[in-house]
Motif scaffolding. Structure first.
Motif, PDB file in Angstrom:
ATOM      1  N   ASP A 103      -0.777  26.095  -2.005  1.00  0.00           N
ATOM      2  CA  ASP A 103       0.369  27.141  -2.178  1.00  0.00           C
ATOM      3  C   ASP A 103       0.779  27.094  -3.640  1.00  0.00           C
ATOM      4  N   GLY A 104       0.092  26.647  -4.449  1.00  0.00           N
ATOM      5  CA  GLY A 104       0.394  26.503  -5.962  1.00  0.00           C
ATOM      6  C   GLY A 104       1.611  25.997  -6.616  1.00  0.00           C
ATOM      7  N   GLN A 105       2.387  25.522  -5.301  1.00  0.00           N
ATOM      8  CA  GLN A 105       3.600  24.644  -5.904  1.00  0.00           C
ATOM      9  C   GLN A 105       3.513  23.118  -5.544  1.00  0.00           C
ATOM     10  N   THR A 106       2.937  22.995  -4.468  1.00  0.00           N
ATOM     11  CA  THR A 106       2.885  21.513  -3.957  1.00  0.00           C
ATOM     12  C   THR A 106       1.369  21.028  -4.100  1.00  0.00           C
ATOM     13  N   ASP A 107       1.231  19.702  -4.074  1.00  0.00           N
ATOM     14  CA  ASP A 107      -0.116  19.189  -3.965  1.00  0.00           C
ATOM     15  C   ASP A 107      -0.774  19.220  -2.501  1.00  0.00           C
ATOM     16  N   PHE A 108      -0.014  19.469  -1.634  1.00  0.00           N
ATOM     17  CA  PHE A 108      -0.376  19.665  -0.030  1.00  0.00           C
ATOM     18  C   PHE A 108      -1.442  20.712  -0.028  1.00  0.00           C
ATOM     19  N   GLN A 109      -2.598  20.299   0.741  1.00  0.00           N
ATOM     20  CA  GLN A 109      -3.506  21.450   1.022  1.00  0.00           C
ATOM     21  C   GLN A 109      -3.993  21.605   2.448  1.00  0.00           C
ATOM     22  N   LEU A 110      -4.294  22.644   2.997  1.00  0.00           N
ATOM     23  CA  LEU A 110      -4.850  23.065   4.250  1.00  0.00           C
ATOM     24  C   LEU A 110      -6.231  23.040   4.147  1.00  0.00           C
TER      25      LEU A 110
ATOM     26  N   MET B 100       1.040  -1.176  -0.033  1.00  0.00           N
ATOM     27  CA  MET B 100       0.034  -0.135  -0.083  1.00  0.00           C
ATOM     28  C   MET B 100       1.029   1.229  -0.113  1.00  0.00           C
ATOM     29  N   ASN B 101       0.487   2.155  -0.711  1.00  0.00           N
ATOM     30  CA  ASN B 101       1.272   3.434  -0.619  1.00  0.00           C
ATOM     31  C   ASN B 101       0.182   4.613  -0.238  1.00  0.00           C
ATOM     32  N   PHE B 102       0.444   5.305   0.838  1.00  0.00           N
ATOM     33  CA  PHE B 102      -0.352   6.088   1.355  1.00  0.00           C
ATOM     34  C   PHE B 102       0.566   7.622   0.947  1.00  0.00           C
ATOM     35  N   ARG B 103      -0.346   8.544   0.782  1.00  0.00           N
ATOM     36  CA  ARG B 103       0.029  10.011   0.346  1.00  0.00           C
ATOM     37  C   ARG B 103      -0.742  10.893   1.286  1.00  0.00           C
ATOM     38  N   PHE B 104       0.121  12.025   1.678  1.00  0.00           N
ATOM     39  CA  PHE B 104      -0.638  12.979   2.271  1.00  0.00           C
ATOM     40  C   PHE B 104      -1.607  13.741   1.418  1.00  0.00           C
ATOM     41  N   ALA B 105      -2.716  13.830   1.966  1.00  0.00           N
ATOM     42  CA  ALA B 105      -3.824  14.686   1.167  1.00  0.00           C
ATOM     43  C   ALA B 105      -4.243  16.067   1.524  1.00  0.00           C
ATOM     44  N   HIS B 106      -4.376  16.250   2.920  1.00  0.00           N
ATOM     45  CA  HIS B 106      -4.544  17.380   3.474  1.00  0.00           C
ATOM     46  C   HIS B 106      -4.413  17.436   4.959  1.00  0.00           C
ATOM     47  N   TYR B 107      -4.286  18.643   5.474  1.00  0.00           N
ATOM     48  CA  TYR B 107      -4.408  18.841   6.902  1.00  0.00           C
ATOM     49  C   TYR B 107      -5.442  19.705   7.518  1.00  0.00           C
ATOM     50  N   ASN B 108      -6.072  19.474   8.614  1.00  0.00           N
ATOM     51  CA  ASN B 108      -7.328  20.548   9.002  1.00  0.00           C
ATOM     52  C   ASN B 108      -7.248  21.282  10.017  1.00  0.00           C
ATOM     53  N   TYR B 109      -7.623  22.355   9.738  1.00  0.00           N
ATOM     54  CA  TYR B 109      -7.665  23.417  10.984  1.00  0.00           C
ATOM     55  C   TYR B 109      -9.252  23.928  11.020  1.00  0.00           C
ATOM     56  N   ASN B 110      -9.845  23.802  12.137  1.00  0.00           N
ATOM     57  CA  ASN B 110     -11.249  24.436  12.328  1.00  0.00           C
ATOM     58  C   ASN B 110     -11.007  25.877  12.773  1.00  0.00           C
ATOM     59  N   VAL B 111     -11.895  26.593  12.310  1.00  0.00           N
ATOM     60  CA  VAL B 111     -11.634  28.189  11.957  1.00  0.00           C
ATOM     61  C   VAL B 111     -13.066  28.825  12.450  1.00  0.00           C
ATOM     62  N   PHE B 112     -12.755  29.880  13.521  1.00  0.00           N
ATOM     63  CA  PHE B 112     -14.082  30.414  14.103  1.00  0.00           C
ATOM     64  C   PHE B 112     -14.705  31.512  12.942  1.00  0.00           C
ATOM     65  N   ASP B 113     -13.939  32.252  12.124  1.00  0.00           N
ATOM     66  CA  ASP B 113     -14.197  33.059  11.400  1.00  0.00           C
ATOM     67  C   ASP B 113     -13.441  32.755   9.858  1.00  0.00           C
TER      68      ASP B 113
ATOM     69  N   LEU C 255      -1.589  31.641   0.288  1.00  0.00           N
ATOM     70  CA  LEU C 255      -2.249  30.316   0.237  1.00  0.00           C
ATOM     71  C   LEU C 255      -3.468  30.842  -0.408  1.00  0.00           C
ATOM     72  N   THR C 256      -4.004  30.133  -1.265  1.00  0.00           N
ATOM     73  CA  THR C 256      -5.316  30.535  -1.924  1.00  0.00           C
ATOM     74  C   THR C 256      -6.194  29.382  -2.209  1.00  0.00           C
TER      75      THR C 256
ATOM     76  N   ALA D  47       4.567  23.874   9.109  1.00  0.00           N
ATOM     77  CA  ALA D  47       5.988  24.297   8.664  1.00  0.00           C
ATOM     78  C   ALA D  47       5.755  24.707   7.152  1.00  0.00           C
ATOM     79  N   PHE D  48       6.521  26.027   7.035  1.00  0.00           N
ATOM     80  CA  PHE D  48       6.521  26.581   5.615  1.00  0.00           C
ATOM     81  C   PHE D  48       8.152  26.998   5.385  1.00  0.00           C
ATOM     82  N   THR D  49       8.530  26.471   4.148  1.00  0.00           N
ATOM     83  CA  THR D  49       9.807  26.929   3.932  1.00  0.00           C
ATOM     84  C   THR D  49       9.686  28.234   3.102  1.00  0.00           C
ATOM     85  N   VAL D  50      10.533  29.057   2.826  1.00  0.00           N
ATOM     86  CA  VAL D  50      10.596  30.386   2.122  1.00  0.00           C
ATOM     87  C   VAL D  50      11.799  30.823   1.758  1.00  0.00           C
ATOM     88  N   PRO D  51      11.931  31.148   0.382  1.00  0.00           N
ATOM     89  CA  PRO D  51      13.269  31.420   0.170  1.00  0.00           C
ATOM     90  C   PRO D  51      13.933  32.787   0.331  1.00  0.00           C
ATOM     91  N   ASP D  52      13.095  33.768   0.804  1.00  0.00           N
ATOM     92  CA  ASP D  52      13.479  35.075   1.036  1.00  0.00           C
ATOM     93  C   ASP D  52      13.036  35.340   2.791  1.00  0.00           C
TER      94      ASP D  52
END
Length: 123
Positions: free
Chosen positions: A48-55, A1-14, A28-29, A77-82
């Motif tokens: 993020d328009g660059q990876t398949d990972f979603q929040l 079996m090959n599992f892949r990350f799909a998404h991570y969840n945060y419950n938000v109030f607003d 993020l869009t 965690a997020f990486t950033v070039p600048d």
């Protein structure tokens, strides 16, 4: 079996406030949205328009109080070039909640109190 990350969840109030934060702070869009048939909840997936990972932001319609995150010992965690430009943006936004200069990282906090680690991109 090959599992892949799909998404991570945060419950938000607003939902709108959270979406605006993630757009401004991390670029993020919305990738897709699901609204419950009975309109009791809305799921918004951000990318993020660059990876398949979603929040996934889960908004429970009618919730009357913010979420209790307890000790909040989890984070994304997020990486950033600048790194310096990102740090300046987050300082201006007032969302930096913890810095560790020895490790060369810092954390920002979203409107619900979730922590997001910012790491310089290693080349």
């Amino acid at each position: 079996m090959n599992f892949r990350f799909a998404h991570y969840n945060y419950n938000v109030f607003d939902l709108e406030k959270s979406m605006a934060f993630y757009k401004q702070a991390l670029g993020l869009t919305e990738v897709r949205r699901k609204v419950a048939q009975d309109n009791s909840f809305v799921l918004v997936y951000l990318g993020d328009g660059q990876t398949d990972f979603q929040l996934e932001l889960t908004y429970l319609v009618g919730r009357k109080e913010p979420y209790n995150l307890g000790d909040n010992e989890v984070h994304l965690a997020f990486t950033v070039p600048d790194f310096e430009a990102a740090h300046k943006l987050h300082q201006e936004m007032g969302c930096i909640c913890y810095e560790n200069p020895d490790m060369g990282i810092y954390f920002i906090s979203d409107p619900d109190g979730y922590w997001l680690e910012i790491i310089p991109e290693r080349r």
